[in-house]
Design a protein around this motif. Structure first.
Motif, short mmCIF file in Angstrom:
data_model
loop_
_atom_site.label_atom_id
_atom_site.label_comp_id
_atom_site.label_asym_id
_atom_site.label_seq_id
_atom_site.Cartn_x
_atom_site.Cartn_y
_atom_site.Cartn_z
N ASP A 36 17.17 54.93 4.23
CA ASP A 36 18.41 54.84 4.08
C ASP A 36 17.91 55.99 5.82
O ASP A 36 18.97 56.32 5.81
N PHE A 37 16.87 55.63 5.92
CA PHE A 37 17.36 56.49 7.32
C PHE A 37 18.35 56.07 8.20
O PHE A 37 18.58 54.77 8.41
N SER A 38 19.32 56.96 9.39
CA SER A 38 20.06 56.72 9.80
C SER A 38 19.73 57.27 10.69
O SER A 38 18.61 58.05 11.86
N TRP A 39 19.90 56.03 11.94
CA TRP A 39 19.39 56.26 13.32
C TRP A 39 19.56 57.01 14.90
O TRP A 39 20.10 57.49 15.39
N THR A 40 21.32 57.12 14.66
CA THR A 40 22.18 57.50 14.76
C THR A 40 22.29 59.23 14.27
O THR A 40 23.49 59.91 14.89
N TYR A 41 21.72 59.32 13.25
CA TYR A 41 21.88 60.80 13.26
C TYR A 41 21.24 61.96 13.92
O TYR A 41 21.74 62.86 14.27
N GLY A 42 20.02 61.05 14.07
CA GLY A 42 19.19 62.73 15.28
C GLY A 42 19.71 62.13 16.55
O GLY A 42 19.87 61.01 17.49
N ARG A 43 18.97 63.20 17.43
CA ARG A 43 19.38 62.99 19.30
C ARG A 43 18.53 61.31 19.43
O ARG A 43 19.17 60.37 20.18
N LEU A 56 23.05 46.05 12.38
CA LEU A 56 21.58 46.00 12.07
C LEU A 56 20.49 47.02 12.17
O LEU A 56 19.47 46.63 11.21
N PHE A 57 20.80 48.14 12.81
CA PHE A 57 20.25 49.51 12.27
C PHE A 57 21.24 50.32 10.90
O PHE A 57 20.83 51.64 10.51
N ASP A 58 22.00 49.60 10.94
CA ASP A 58 22.49 50.56 8.87
C ASP A 58 21.65 50.79 8.47
O ASP A 58 21.14 49.94 7.46
N PRO A 59 21.61 51.95 7.80
CA PRO A 59 21.40 52.58 6.41
C PRO A 59 21.58 51.94 5.37
O PRO A 59 20.53 51.89 4.69
N ASP A 60 22.52 51.68 5.34
CA ASP A 60 22.75 51.20 3.85
C ASP A 60 22.71 49.01 3.91
O ASP A 60 22.23 48.85 2.53
N PHE A 61 23.71 48.52 4.80
CA PHE A 61 23.57 46.89 4.86
C PHE A 61 22.65 46.83 5.73
O PHE A 61 22.09 44.96 5.84
N GLY A 62 22.02 47.28 7.11
CA GLY A 62 21.40 46.25 7.88
C GLY A 62 19.94 46.07 7.84
O GLY A 62 19.17 46.56 6.83
N PRO A 63 19.47 45.18 8.33
CA PRO A 63 18.10 44.45 7.80
C PRO A 63 17.11 45.16 8.38
O PRO A 63 15.51 45.17 7.33
N VAL A 64 17.30 45.42 9.69
CA VAL A 64 15.66 46.39 10.06
C VAL A 64 15.29 47.04 8.70
O VAL A 64 14.43 47.35 9.09
N ASN A 65 15.69 48.57 8.54
CA ASN A 65 15.44 49.73 7.73
C ASN A 65 14.82 48.38 6.61
O ASN A 65 13.98 49.18 5.74
N LYS A 66 15.17 47.34 5.72
CA LYS A 66 14.49 46.96 4.76
C LYS A 66 13.61 46.36 4.98
O LYS A 66 12.82 46.56 4.71
N VAL A 67 13.05 45.72 6.32
CA VAL A 67 11.71 45.07 6.67
C VAL A 67 10.75 46.30 6.91
O VAL A 67 9.69 45.51 6.51
#
Length: 328
Positions: free
Chosen positions: A180-187, A164-175
């Protein structure tokens, strides 16, 4: 003519047979109020014996083995039989406490678990109160949705949330328009993402338990508080919460234990602890030391530290509650 001096006694009603003999007319002998009551003896323990044996096999023995290994030199060399197992005493604990990464992971674990517990209790209690305010059909829909989240395996739920929170295919970032914000990159963003997943799969337990407790409160008490002009928040704080305190103690302790031992969500959603271990918690840290590095004794020492912390937190919390005069 002499009078018969023999006294005539009217026979009294026959008493029931007992310790004083049958039909003596005297009341049965009573036990003195000061005499001690009969103790149950070993009978309750005999009924509990099968459960105690099962707990000893599933809980006590593994804890004993965990503590034993934490005092040994036990690595892959000892497991394979290449080197003998030696006793190190407190050497593993000394190495652990001298490791700066351990203290960083411990602090992150405590803060993360505390935020998870508070969020779970707030959301669960709020939805429990909401269940008492809505109609039957919406209540059923909310209960089914919550129980579905609760029944979902942790690894499945974690995988779904990562998608759901994938930067490429996740719908949350699109909504949200995050690109292409990566939720798992930052601590902190990774911890926030894991927090949402832990909250999603944990609040149903609190909601269902507290809702059952609210339903057990007499309606006259709540109606009286409402007629006195108390707001919903005041009713919860002054009426519901004190009456639900035993239930809140149970759900709080359960949440502390579950959230302090989070493993699957962190391991799956941050790919084993995040970049350079920035999202490590104690459970994942112990796994890395024990299995990734084959330092089984050091991983056991971390497990013992976690056990001691959880026992200490639970005992302190129970002591604080009992000081307030609440019977558990």
């Amino acid at each position: 003519m002499t009078a018969d001096t023999t006294a005539y006694k009217t026979p009294g009603p026959a008493g029931p047979p007992g310790r004083d003999g049958p039909a003596t007319g005297r009341p049965p002998r009573r036990r003195r109020s000061g005499s001690p009551a009969r103790r149950p003896g070993w009978t309750p323990w005999l009924y509990l014996l099968p459960a105690l044996v099962l707990l000893a096999g599933l809980l006590v023995y593994p804890i004993y083995q965990l503590g034993l290994i934490s005092f040994l030199e036990y690595t892959q060399a000892q497991v394979s039989g290449g080197e003998p197992t030696t006793f190190k005493g407190l050497g593993n604990y000394a190495a652990l406490f001298n490791d700066s990464q351990f203290w960083q992971v411990l602090l992150a674990t405590v803060v993360f678990a505390a935020v998870c517990v508070l969020a779970t209790l707030l959301v669960g209690c709020a939805l429990a109160v909401l269940l008492t305010r809505i109609r039957a059909l919406p209540r059923l829909a909310l209960m089914v949705a919550a129980l579905g989240a609760w029944a979902t395996p942790a690894i499945t739920g974690s995988t779904v949330w990562v998608f759901l929170f994938d930067p490429d295919f996740g719908p949350v970032n699109k909504v949200l328009g995050l690109g292409d914000f990566s939720w798992t990159y930052g601590r902190y963003s990774a911890f926030a993402l894991v927090l949402l997943e832990v909250l999603w799969c944990s609040f149903p337990f609190v909601m269902v338990t507290v809702y059952a407790g609210i339903r057990a409160i007499p309606t006259e008490v709540l109606e009286a508080a409402s007629l006195d002009g108390a707001s919903q928040w005041r009713i919860w704080r002054s009426v519901m919460a004190p009456m639900l305190r035993p239930i809140l103690v149970v759900v709080t302790i359960q949440s502390i234990i579950w959230d302090f031992k989070v493993f699957t969500q962190i391991y799956v959603m941050t790919n084993g602890g995040g970049i350079a271990g920035q999202n490590l918690v104690l459970n994942v840290y112990a796994y890395q030391k024990a299995f990734a590095s084959s330092q089984y004794s050091l991983g056991s020492a971390i497990g013992v530290v976690m056990l001691v912390i959880l026992l200490a937190v639970t005992l302190v919390y129970l002591r604080l509650v009992r000081r307030q005069g609440e019977e558990l």
